[in-house]
Design a protein around this motif. Structure first.
Motif, PDB file in Angstrom:
ATOM      1  N   SER A   1       0.842  -1.175  -0.089  1.00  0.00           N
ATOM      2  CA  SER A   1      -0.195  -0.019   0.048  1.00  0.00           C
ATOM      3  C   SER A   1       0.625   1.396  -0.061  1.00  0.00           C
ATOM      4  N   LEU A   2       2.216   0.914   0.131  1.00  0.00           N
ATOM      5  CA  LEU A   2       2.941   2.190   0.208  1.00  0.00           C
ATOM      6  C   LEU A   2       2.982   2.987  -1.114  1.00  0.00           C
ATOM      7  N   ALA A   3       2.754   2.277  -2.348  1.00  0.00           N
ATOM      8  CA  ALA A   3       2.732   3.016  -3.499  1.00  0.00           C
ATOM      9  C   ALA A   3       1.241   3.843  -3.778  1.00  0.00           C
ATOM     10  N   ALA A   4       0.239   3.137  -3.329  1.00  0.00           N
ATOM     11  CA  ALA A   4      -0.847   3.558  -3.525  1.00  0.00           C
ATOM     12  C   ALA A   4      -1.311   4.798  -2.579  1.00  0.00           C
ATOM     13  N   MET A   5      -0.950   4.853  -1.312  1.00  0.00           N
ATOM     14  CA  MET A   5      -1.463   5.764  -0.575  1.00  0.00           C
ATOM     15  C   MET A   5      -0.843   7.274  -0.853  1.00  0.00           C
ATOM     16  N   PRO A   6       0.334   7.262  -1.218  1.00  0.00           N
ATOM     17  CA  PRO A   6       0.950   8.444  -1.508  1.00  0.00           C
ATOM     18  C   PRO A   6       0.242   9.042  -2.838  1.00  0.00           C
ATOM     19  N   PHE A   7      -0.260   8.227  -3.786  1.00  0.00           N
ATOM     20  CA  PHE A   7      -0.752   8.594  -4.901  1.00  0.00           C
ATOM     21  C   PHE A   7      -2.121   9.127  -4.755  1.00  0.00           C
ATOM     22  N   ASP A   8      -2.878   8.278  -3.903  1.00  0.00           N
ATOM     23  CA  ASP A   8      -4.318   8.582  -3.540  1.00  0.00           C
ATOM     24  C   ASP A   8      -4.161  10.028  -2.995  1.00  0.00           C
ATOM     25  N   THR A   9      -3.466  10.328  -2.053  1.00  0.00           N
ATOM     26  CA  THR A   9      -2.958  11.680  -1.420  1.00  0.00           C
ATOM     27  C   THR A   9      -3.138  12.705  -2.502  1.00  0.00           C
ATOM     28  N   VAL A  10      -2.074  12.632  -3.429  1.00  0.00           N
ATOM     29  CA  VAL A  10      -1.781  13.703  -4.186  1.00  0.00           C
ATOM     30  C   VAL A  10      -2.836  13.948  -5.361  1.00  0.00           C
ATOM     31  N   SER A  11      -3.689  12.692  -5.379  1.00  0.00           N
ATOM     32  CA  SER A  11      -4.852  12.916  -6.621  1.00  0.00           C
ATOM     33  C   SER A  11      -6.045  13.576  -6.318  1.00  0.00           C
ATOM     34  N   ASN A  12      -6.013  14.090  -5.014  1.00  0.00           N
ATOM     35  CA  ASN A  12      -7.046  15.090  -4.347  1.00  0.00           C
ATOM     36  C   ASN A  12      -7.318  16.392  -5.228  1.00  0.00           C
ATOM     37  N   PHE A  13      -8.292  16.521  -5.508  1.00  0.00           N
ATOM     38  CA  PHE A  13      -8.576  17.548  -6.553  1.00  0.00           C
ATOM     39  C   PHE A  13      -8.185  19.070  -6.187  1.00  0.00           C
ATOM     40  N   SER A  14      -8.340  19.236  -4.674  1.00  0.00           N
ATOM     41  CA  SER A  14      -8.297  20.349  -4.151  1.00  0.00           C
ATOM     42  C   SER A  14      -6.328  20.899  -4.107  1.00  0.00           C
ATOM     43  N   LEU A  15      -5.648  19.556  -4.247  1.00  0.00           N
ATOM     44  CA  LEU A  15      -4.302  20.035  -4.209  1.00  0.00           C
ATOM     45  C   LEU A  15      -3.984  20.503  -5.590  1.00  0.00           C
ATOM     46  N   LEU A  16      -4.480  20.218  -6.555  1.00  0.00           N
ATOM     47  CA  LEU A  16      -4.277  20.746  -7.904  1.00  0.00           C
ATOM     48  C   LEU A  16      -3.921  22.275  -7.898  1.00  0.00           C
ATOM     49  N   ALA A  17      -4.655  23.164  -6.863  1.00  0.00           N
ATOM     50  CA  ALA A  17      -4.323  24.362  -6.644  1.00  0.00           C
ATOM     51  C   ALA A  17      -2.831  24.778  -6.348  1.00  0.00           C
ATOM     52  N   ILE A  18      -2.274  23.926  -5.921  1.00  0.00           N
ATOM     53  CA  ILE A  18      -0.657  24.114  -5.416  1.00  0.00           C
ATOM     54  C   ILE A  18       0.120  24.381  -6.623  1.00  0.00           C
ATOM     55  N   PRO A  19       0.105  23.222  -7.750  1.00  0.00           N
ATOM     56  CA  PRO A  19       0.864  23.629  -8.885  1.00  0.00           C
ATOM     57  C   PRO A  19       0.549  24.911  -9.756  1.00  0.00           C
ATOM     58  N   LEU A  20      -0.677  24.964  -9.521  1.00  0.00           N
ATOM     59  CA  LEU A  20      -1.394  26.047 -10.582  1.00  0.00           C
ATOM     60  C   LEU A  20      -0.948  27.340  -9.999  1.00  0.00           C
ATOM     61  N   PHE A  21      -1.012  27.645  -8.623  1.00  0.00           N
ATOM     62  CA  PHE A  21      -0.536  28.759  -8.093  1.00  0.00           C
ATOM     63  C   PHE A  21       1.086  28.769  -8.244  1.00  0.00           C
ATOM     64  N   LEU A  22       1.517  27.932  -8.179  1.00  0.00           N
ATOM     65  CA  LEU A  22       3.073  27.979  -8.343  1.00  0.00           C
ATOM     66  C   LEU A  22       3.439  28.549  -9.804  1.00  0.00           C
ATOM     67  N   LEU A  23       2.518  27.960 -10.787  1.00  0.00           N
ATOM     68  CA  LEU A  23       2.792  28.615 -12.143  1.00  0.00           C
ATOM     69  C   LEU A  23       2.279  29.798 -12.093  1.00  0.00           C
ATOM     70  N   VAL A  24       1.469  30.376 -11.475  1.00  0.00           N
ATOM     71  CA  VAL A  24       0.910  31.890 -11.153  1.00  0.00           C
ATOM     72  C   VAL A  24       2.006  32.683 -10.714  1.00  0.00           C
ATOM     73  N   GLY A  25       2.670  32.066  -9.672  1.00  0.00           N
ATOM     74  CA  GLY A  25       3.944  32.741  -9.044  1.00  0.00           C
ATOM     75  C   GLY A  25       5.125  32.991  -9.949  1.00  0.00           C
ATOM     76  N   GLU A  26       5.294  31.668 -10.793  1.00  0.00           N
ATOM     77  CA  GLU A  26       6.514  32.084 -11.746  1.00  0.00           C
ATOM     78  C   GLU A  26       6.062  32.951 -12.808  1.00  0.00           C
ATOM     79  N   LEU A  27       5.028  32.912 -13.365  1.00  0.00           N
ATOM     80  CA  LEU A  27       4.446  33.873 -14.349  1.00  0.00           C
ATOM     81  C   LEU A  27       4.701  35.199 -13.877  1.00  0.00           C
ATOM     82  N   MET A  28       4.029  35.627 -12.707  1.00  0.00           N
ATOM     83  CA  MET A  28       4.100  36.783 -12.252  1.00  0.00           C
ATOM     84  C   MET A  28       5.495  37.279 -11.932  1.00  0.00           C
ATOM     85  N   ASN A  29       6.292  36.540 -11.368  1.00  0.00           N
ATOM     86  CA  ASN A  29       7.815  36.529 -11.228  1.00  0.00           C
ATOM     87  C   ASN A  29       8.556  36.918 -12.497  1.00  0.00           C
TER      88      ASN A  29
END
Length: 427
Positions: free
Chosen positions: A37-65
Motif C-alpha cells: 500500500s506504500l505505493a498507492a497511499m501517496p498517489f491517492d493523497t496527491v490525486s485530491n482535486f483541491s491539491l491541484l491548486a498548489i501547482p497552478l498557483f506555483l505557475l501563477v507565481g512563476e509567471l508573475m515573477n
C-alpha cells in the motif's frame, strides 16, 4: 525514537520527502502498514482535486515573477507604503493574507507568495533565512483568512455553520496580520544592512511620487492588479471554486505575460520547468507525510492525547489550556486537514458540555493545529518556504521563533477572549 530519527535525517540534509519515506519504510512492520500500500497511499493523497491548486498557483507565481507582474505590483506598493520602513516585509504579510483569501490553503499560500514577493525581498537585501521564515509564518494566514479549507472541514464534520466560521475567523486573521507586521518592524532593524531596504532602481522616489507620477505606475500595473479582483470576485460570487480560480489565474497570468511580451518562448519553457519541479517537490512531501499521518492514527496517538487533556478537570479554563497543549502536540505530528477531521469530532462535544461556543472552539482548534505548520517534524510551511526561497532550515529557525511566539499570543487571545470570534452574534 521515530521522531528523533526523522529529525536526524532532516538535520543531515536528507531531502524532506526522502526522509519521511525512509522512516515510514523502516517502521512499516511496527505500524502494521502493508508494504504494497506504500505505493498507492501517496498517489491517492496527491490525486485530491483541491491539491491541484498548489501547482497552478506555483505557475501563477512563476509567471508573475518572470513576467514582470510582481515588479509592477511592488512598484504600486512602494508608492503607498514607501514611507513605512522595510515595506517589502509588510507586503509579504498582506500578500499572504490576500492569497489566503484566494486559496484557503496555507501551503499553497507559502508557495505562491514565496515565489513572487520572496524573490523581491531577497533582492531588497533580506537574507534567505529571514525571507523564508516570514514567508512560512505569513502562510498561516492562508487558513485564518476566509475561505479556509480546515474550517470548512470542521463545520461539515461537527455540524456548525461554515458561514459563521468564516465570519468568526476575520478578526483573528486581521489580528495575526497586525502582530506579524509589528514583529517584522522590530526584526527588520537587525536583518537589513543599516535597517533599510535596498531600493530597486525602477522604484519611484516616494517624495516625488505625486498624483501625476502615480498614474503611469498604476496604469502599468492594472493587469496585475486585476488578477486578485478576478479570482476573489469569482470565488465570493460563487462562479468558481478555489482550485478553478487557480486555473483561471494561471490562464490570465499566462495571457498577460504573452501579450505584454515580458517573456520569450524560451522564458516560458523555463517558467513551466521551474513550476513543475517545485510542484513535484512539494507534492512529494505531502504524499509521504500522509502515510506518517496514517501511522499516527493507527497508533492512536491523537486519541491518547485527547484522553489525557479531557479527563482531569471540570473547569472550562483548565479544559481549554489542556486542549491547547494537546492540539499543539497533534499539530506537530499531523497534517492540518487530517488533524482537523480527527480532533474536531473528538473534542467539540466535550467543549459544548463545558459551555464553549462551537464556532469559537472551531476557530481556536484550527488556529492551534495550524501553528503545527511551523513546528517540526511535520512543519510543512517551513519545508515549502525553505524550498521556494532556497534557504536552509538552520537559517530560518532563529527568526521563526519570533513569529511562532506571536502566533501563540494570538492563539491565547482567541482562546480566552471569545468576543474576538463571537462578535458577529451581537449584530
Amino acid at each position: 525514537m521515530i521522531v528523533s530519527s526523522l529529525l536526524l535525517l532532516l538535520v543531515l540534509g536528507v531531502p524532506i520527502a526522502a526522509a519521511f519515506a525512509l522512516v515510514i519504510i523502516a517502521n512499516a512492520d511496527a505500524w502494521n502498514i502493508d508494504p504494497f500500500s506504500l505505493a498507492a497511499m501517496p498517489f491517492d493523497t496527491v490525486s485530491n482535486f483541491s491539491l491541484l491548486a498548489i501547482p497552478l498557483f506555483l505557475l501563477v507565481g512563476e509567471l508573475m515573477n518572470r513576467g514582470g507582474l510582481v515588479r509592477q505590483l511592488t512598484s504600486v506598493c512602494d508608492l503607498f507604503m514607501s514611507r513605512i520602513r522595510a515595506p517589502m516585509g509588510h507586503i509579504m504579510v498582506l500578500a499572504s493574507g490576500l492569497m489566503g483569501a484566494i486559496t484557503g490553503s496555507s501551503v499553497a499560500t507559502v508557495a505562491a507568495i514565496g515565489g513572487t514577493v520572496g524573490v523581491e525581498m531577497r533582492q531588497r537585501g533580506y537574507s534567505k533565512g529571514y525571507t523564508a521564515a516570514l514567508n512560512a509564518a505569513s502562510g498561516l494566514l492562508g487558513v485564518l483568512i476566509p475561505p479556509s479549507i480546515p474550517l470548512i472541514l470542521y463545520g461539515a464534520i461537527v455540524g456548525v455553520s461554515i458561514t459563521n466560521l468564516f465570519i468568526a475567523s476575520i478578526v483573528p486573521g486581521i489580528l495575526t496580520i497586525i502582530v506579524f507586521m509589528l514583529i517584522h518592524s522590530v526584526l527588520s532593524k537587525r536583518v537589513l544592512p543599516g535597517g533599510q531596504e535596498v531600493m530597486a532602481e525602477s522604484a519611484p522616489s516616494p517624495k516625488s511620487a505625486g498624483p501625476v507620477r502615480k498614474l503611469p505606475v498604476l496604469m502599468r500595473a492594472l493587469p496585475a492588479l486585476m488578477l486578485p479582483v478576478l479570482v476573489l470576485g469569482g470565488i465570493y460570487s460563487g462562479v468558481f471554486t478555489a482550485t478553478e480560480a487557480a486555473a483561471i489565474a494561471g490562464i490570465y497570468a499566462l495571457a498577460v505575460t504573452i501579450l505584454s511580451r515580458q517573456a520569450s518562448t524560451g522564458d516560458l519553457k523555463k517558467i513551466l520547468e521551474h513550476a513543475a519541479l517545485a510542484s513535484a517537490a512539494i507534492l512529494a512531501i505531502i504524499a509521504f507525510t500522509s502515510i506518517f499521518n496514517r501511522a499516527m492514527i493507527l497508533e492512536q496517538v491523537p486519541q491518547s492525547i485527547t484522553e489525557i487533556a479531557t479527563s482531569f478537570t471540570g473547569s472550562p479554563i483548565l479544559f481549554l489550556l489542556a486542549v491547547n497543549v494537546a492540539l499543539l502536540l497533534v499539530g506537530m505530528f499531523m497534517e492540518t486537514n487530517a488533524a482537523t477531521l480527527l480532533m474536531g469530532p473528538l473534542l467539540a462535544p466535550a467543549a459544548i458540555n463545558y459551555g464553549i461556543d462551537p464556532v469559537h472552539f472551531g476557530v481556536m482548534l484550527v488556529t492551534n493545529i495550524e501553528i503545527g505548520l511551523l513546528t517540526p517534524p511535520l512543519a510543512a510551511n517551513l519545508y515549502v518556504a525553505q524550498r521556494t526561497n532556497e534557504a536552509r532550515l538552520t537559517e530560518m529557525f532563529g527568526y521563526v521563533m519570533w513569529f511562532l511566539g506571536g502566533s501563540l499570543i494570538v492563539l491565547g487571545l482567541i482562546t480566552f477572549v471569545p468576543a474576538l470570534t463571537t462578535w458577529y452574534q451581537l449584530l
